[in-house]
Design a protein around this motif. Structure first.
Motif, mmCIF file in Angstrom:
data_model
loop_
_atom_site.group_PDB
_atom_site.id
_atom_site.type_symbol
_atom_site.label_atom_id
_atom_site.label_comp_id
_atom_site.label_asym_id
_atom_site.label_seq_id
_atom_site.Cartn_x
_atom_site.Cartn_y
_atom_site.Cartn_z
ATOM 1 N N GLU A 186 1.221 -0.820 0.021
ATOM 2 C CA GLU A 186 -0.073 0.417 0.507
ATOM 3 C C GLU A 186 0.431 1.374 -0.446
ATOM 4 O O GLU A 186 2.447 1.104 0.682
ATOM 5 C CB GLU A 186 -0.806 0.040 1.015
ATOM 6 N N ASN A 226 1.179 13.778 0.034
ATOM 7 C CA ASN A 226 -0.404 13.046 0.854
ATOM 8 C C ASN A 226 0.219 11.485 1.393
ATOM 9 O O ASN A 226 0.979 11.306 1.256
ATOM 10 C CB ASN A 226 -0.934 12.221 -0.940
ATOM 11 N N TYR A 227 -0.665 11.417 1.869
ATOM 12 C CA TYR A 227 -1.014 10.489 2.744
ATOM 13 C C TYR A 227 -1.917 8.967 3.262
ATOM 14 O O TYR A 227 -2.850 9.474 2.302
ATOM 15 C CB TYR A 227 -0.718 11.012 4.647
ATOM 16 N N VAL A 228 -1.966 8.096 3.544
ATOM 17 C CA VAL A 228 -2.805 7.415 3.287
ATOM 18 C C VAL A 228 -3.611 7.746 4.683
ATOM 19 O O VAL A 228 -2.980 7.882 6.424
ATOM 20 C CB VAL A 228 -2.414 5.311 3.564
ATOM 21 N N ASP A 229 -5.273 7.682 4.470
ATOM 22 C CA ASP A 229 -5.267 7.806 6.115
ATOM 23 C C ASP A 229 -5.385 7.446 7.643
ATOM 24 O O ASP A 229 -5.071 8.598 8.421
ATOM 25 C CB ASP A 229 -6.870 7.356 6.592
ATOM 26 N N SER A 230 -4.805 6.361 7.722
ATOM 27 C CA SER A 230 -3.666 5.418 8.625
ATOM 28 C C SER A 230 -3.021 6.714 9.188
ATOM 29 O O SER A 230 -2.467 6.547 10.085
ATOM 30 C CB SER A 230 -3.842 3.992 8.530
ATOM 31 N N LYS A 278 -2.194 9.472 8.661
ATOM 32 C CA LYS A 278 -2.007 11.112 8.739
ATOM 33 C C LYS A 278 -2.217 11.436 10.189
ATOM 34 O O LYS A 278 -2.785 10.933 11.186
ATOM 35 C CB LYS A 278 -3.816 11.766 8.064
ATOM 36 N N ARG A 311 0.598 11.526 12.113
ATOM 37 C CA ARG A 311 1.652 11.385 12.334
ATOM 38 C C ARG A 311 2.319 10.812 11.765
ATOM 39 O O ARG A 311 4.100 10.710 12.012
ATOM 40 C CB ARG A 311 1.267 9.051 13.205
#
Length: 123
Positions: free
Chosen positions: A46, A58-62, A64, A66
């Motif tokens: 992922e 951009n970041y995956v939600d999990s 964000k 951190r």
């Protein structure tokens, strides 16, 4: 002739922090987007974070709030600062980059992967 080499993966306790680095080397003209992916056993790889050549992230939600992705163009390096680590962050983390390279005649742009670095977060 281009290589991406990751470093910084290790065992860390939940709640701790870690910084991964990935440096590109070779006949590089310039580097476009760079990114960090991860893959845990049994899961698909992922996209964790990406950063354009101009610094848009951009970041995956999990992750964000951190994780922070950054780059140093002078060093051909991308970083991933990981804070408040959780056991579910455990995975092999892979560096990825679009790199324009010098060829025998002219140049071309290709996508490259590093070999990965293991991050293990203990509970």
């Amino acid at each position: 002739q281009v290589q991406l080499v990751e470093s910084g993966g290790k065992l860390v306790q939940a709640g701790g922090s870690l910084r991964l680095s990935c440096t590109a080397s070779g006949s590089i003209v310039d580097i476009g987007a760079m990114a960090w992916f991860r893959q845990a056993p049994g899961n698909e790889r992922e996209l964790v974070a990406s950063i354009t050549s101009l610094g848009t992230t951009n970041y995956v939600d999990s992750v964000k709030g951190r994780f922070i992705i950054s780059r140093d163009n002078a060093k051909n390096t991308v970083y991933l600062q990981m804070n408040s680590l959780k056991p579910e962050d455990t995975a092999v983390y892979y560096c990825n980059a679009d790199i324009r390279v010098r060829l025998g005649v002219g140049m071309g742009t290709y996508n490259y992967w590093g070999q990965g670095t293991q991050v293990t977060v203990s509970s």
